[in-house]
Motif scaffolding. Structure first.
Motif, mmCIF file in Angstrom:
data_model
loop_
_atom_site.group_PDB
_atom_site.id
_atom_site.type_symbol
_atom_site.label_atom_id
_atom_site.label_comp_id
_atom_site.label_asym_id
_atom_site.label_seq_id
_atom_site.Cartn_x
_atom_site.Cartn_y
_atom_site.Cartn_z
ATOM 1 N N ARG A 252 0.793 -1.184 -0.065
ATOM 2 C CA ARG A 252 0.216 0.093 -0.017
ATOM 3 C C ARG A 252 0.748 1.176 0.045
ATOM 4 O O ARG A 252 0.599 2.184 -0.879
ATOM 5 N N HIS A 253 1.806 1.104 0.754
ATOM 6 C CA HIS A 253 2.846 2.538 0.847
ATOM 7 C C HIS A 253 3.609 2.561 -0.573
ATOM 8 O O HIS A 253 3.672 3.899 -0.916
ATOM 9 N N LEU A 254 3.621 1.475 -1.202
ATOM 10 C CA LEU A 254 4.402 1.607 -2.286
ATOM 11 C C LEU A 254 3.650 2.214 -3.556
ATOM 12 O O LEU A 254 3.852 3.100 -4.311
ATOM 13 N N LEU A 255 2.240 1.905 -3.625
ATOM 14 C CA LEU A 255 1.206 2.293 -4.334
ATOM 15 C C LEU A 255 0.862 3.482 -4.133
ATOM 16 O O LEU A 255 0.746 4.488 -5.303
ATOM 17 N N GLU A 256 0.944 4.248 -3.055
ATOM 18 C CA GLU A 256 0.780 5.461 -2.616
ATOM 19 C C GLU A 256 1.688 6.306 -3.218
ATOM 20 O O GLU A 256 1.322 7.567 -3.704
ATOM 21 N N PHE A 258 3.543 5.793 -5.623
ATOM 22 C CA PHE A 258 3.429 6.126 -7.171
ATOM 23 C C PHE A 258 2.484 6.499 -7.585
ATOM 24 O O PHE A 258 2.222 7.302 -8.789
ATOM 25 N N ASN A 259 1.363 6.727 -6.701
ATOM 26 C CA ASN A 259 -0.029 7.492 -7.115
ATOM 27 C C ASN A 259 0.229 9.209 -6.584
ATOM 28 O O ASN A 259 -0.862 9.794 -6.741
ATOM 29 N N GLY A 260 1.426 9.282 -6.073
ATOM 30 C CA GLY A 260 1.567 10.600 -5.388
ATOM 31 C C GLY A 260 0.946 11.138 -4.401
ATOM 32 O O GLY A 260 0.762 12.171 -3.994
ATOM 33 N N LYS A 261 0.356 9.955 -3.451
ATOM 34 C CA LYS A 261 -0.141 10.616 -2.182
ATOM 35 C C LYS A 261 0.884 10.814 -1.067
ATOM 36 O O LYS A 261 1.871 10.133 -1.133
#
Length: 261
Positions: A252-256, A258-261
Motif C-alpha cells: 500500500r505504501h508503495l502504491l501510494e 506511485f500515485n503521488g499521495k
C-alpha cells in the motif's frame, strides 16, 4: 546510503566468507577431519568393521541429502538453511564417529560444544538499500524530518539466533519497497543495549524480543512487529518477508508513492 557495491563473483564470495568467518572455517575443518581420520582408520580396522562403516556412511549420506533437499525446498532463507544443514551434519558425523569408535564420538561432542561457545553464525552481509544507524542518528532523522515520511527500522543483535535467521529478509524488502516516502534502517541493539528501553524493546531472556520492527511516521510510531504484548501469545509466528510486508502494508505504501499521495 548503505547500498552494496561488491561485484565479486558469488562463488568467490562464498569461498571468501568460508575462509574469513571463524564459524564457517572451523565447521569446515571439523567435518574435513573425519575424512583424514577415516583414511587412517582404514589401515587398522578389521575388514568387517570397515564394511559396516561403509554401509552406515552410505545410509547417513542418503538421509542427510533427503532431509537437506526437503528443508531447501521449504526454506527461502539461506542463513536458516545453513544452520539446519550444519546441525544435521553434526548429527551425521556423530553417528559415523560412534560407529567407528566411541571415544572418537565423545571427542567430536567436545568439539561441537567448543564451536557452539566460541563461534557465532554471522548475519547476512547485504544491506540492500537500508542504512545502518545508531540510536542517536535514528532519533535525529526522525525528529528533524528532513528525509522520508516513513522509516521502517529493524532492531536486531548479531548475537541473537533469531536475528541471524531472519537477517536476509529486511535488506531484500528494502530493495523492493524503498522510495522517497519510505526508508529502511537497521539498529544493532547488541552494540547499543541502553537504547532498547527507549523504543519499548525488552532484551531479557536472550534478546527475547529481537528482532523487532517499528514503522515510524514523522517521528511517531505507527506499527511494530512483534506487538508489545507478544510474550502473552504462546505461538509466535515465524518471520518471513511476506509476513512483514503484510503487517506493515508495504504494498500500500508503495502504491501510494506511485500515485503521488
Amino acid at each position: 546510503m548503505g547500498k552494496e557495491s561488491d561485484n565479486t563473483v558469488p562463488g568467490l564470495q562464498s569461498l571468501n566468507r568460508m575462509v574469513s568467518e571463524p564459524y564457517y572455517l572451523f565447521h569446515f575443518l571439523t567435518f574435513f577431519s573425519y575424512f583424514i581420520i577415516r583414511t587412517s582408520a582404514s589401515e587398522v580396522l578389521a575388514p568387517h568393521v570397515i564394511q559396516h562403516l561403509l554401509r552406515r556412511e552410505i545410509q547417513t549420506l542418503l538421509v542427510f541429502a533427503i532431509l537437506a533437499v526437503i528443508k531447501g525446498a521449504k526454506e527461502d532463507n539461506w542463513e536458516t538453511f545453513i544452520a539446519y544443514a550444519l546441525f544435521l551434519g553434526k548429527i551425521c558425523l556423530f553417528v559415523l564417529a560412534f560407529t567407528m569408535d566411541r571415544h572418537l564420538a565423545v571427542w567430536y561432542i567436545l568439539v561441537f560444544l567448543a564451536l557452539h561457545m566460541l563461534t557465532q553464525q554471522p548475519l547476512f552481509q547485504g544491506l540492500g538499500t537500508s542504512s545502518k544507524l545508531t540510536p542517536l542518528h535514528l532519533e535525529s532523522l526522525l525528529t528533524e524530518g528532513t528525509t522520508t515520511r516513513f522509516w521502517l527500522v529493524e532492531f536486531r543483535s548479531s548475537y541473537s539466533p533469531a536475528c541471524i535467521r531472519s537477517s536476509q529478509y529486511f535488506p531484500e524488502l528494502s530493495i523492493t519497497y524503498s522510495s522517497k516516502n519510505l526508508s529502511f534502517g537497521i539498529v544493532d541493539l547488541g552494540l547499543f543495549p541502553n537504547a532498547a528501553e527507549k523504543f519499548g524493546i525488552s532484551l531479557s531472556g536472550s534478546m527475547g524480543q529481537l528482532p523487532t520492527y517499528i514503522l515510524f511516521e514523522n517521528a511517531a510510531e505507527v506499527a511494530r512487529f512483534p506487538e508489545l504484548d507478544f510474550e502473552a501469545t504462546y505461538f509466535h509466528p515465524t518471520i518471513t518477508k511476506g509476513l512483514l510486508s503484510r503487517h506493515f502494508e508495504l504494498d500500500r505504501h508503495l502504491l501510494e508513492y506511485f500515485n503521488g499521495k
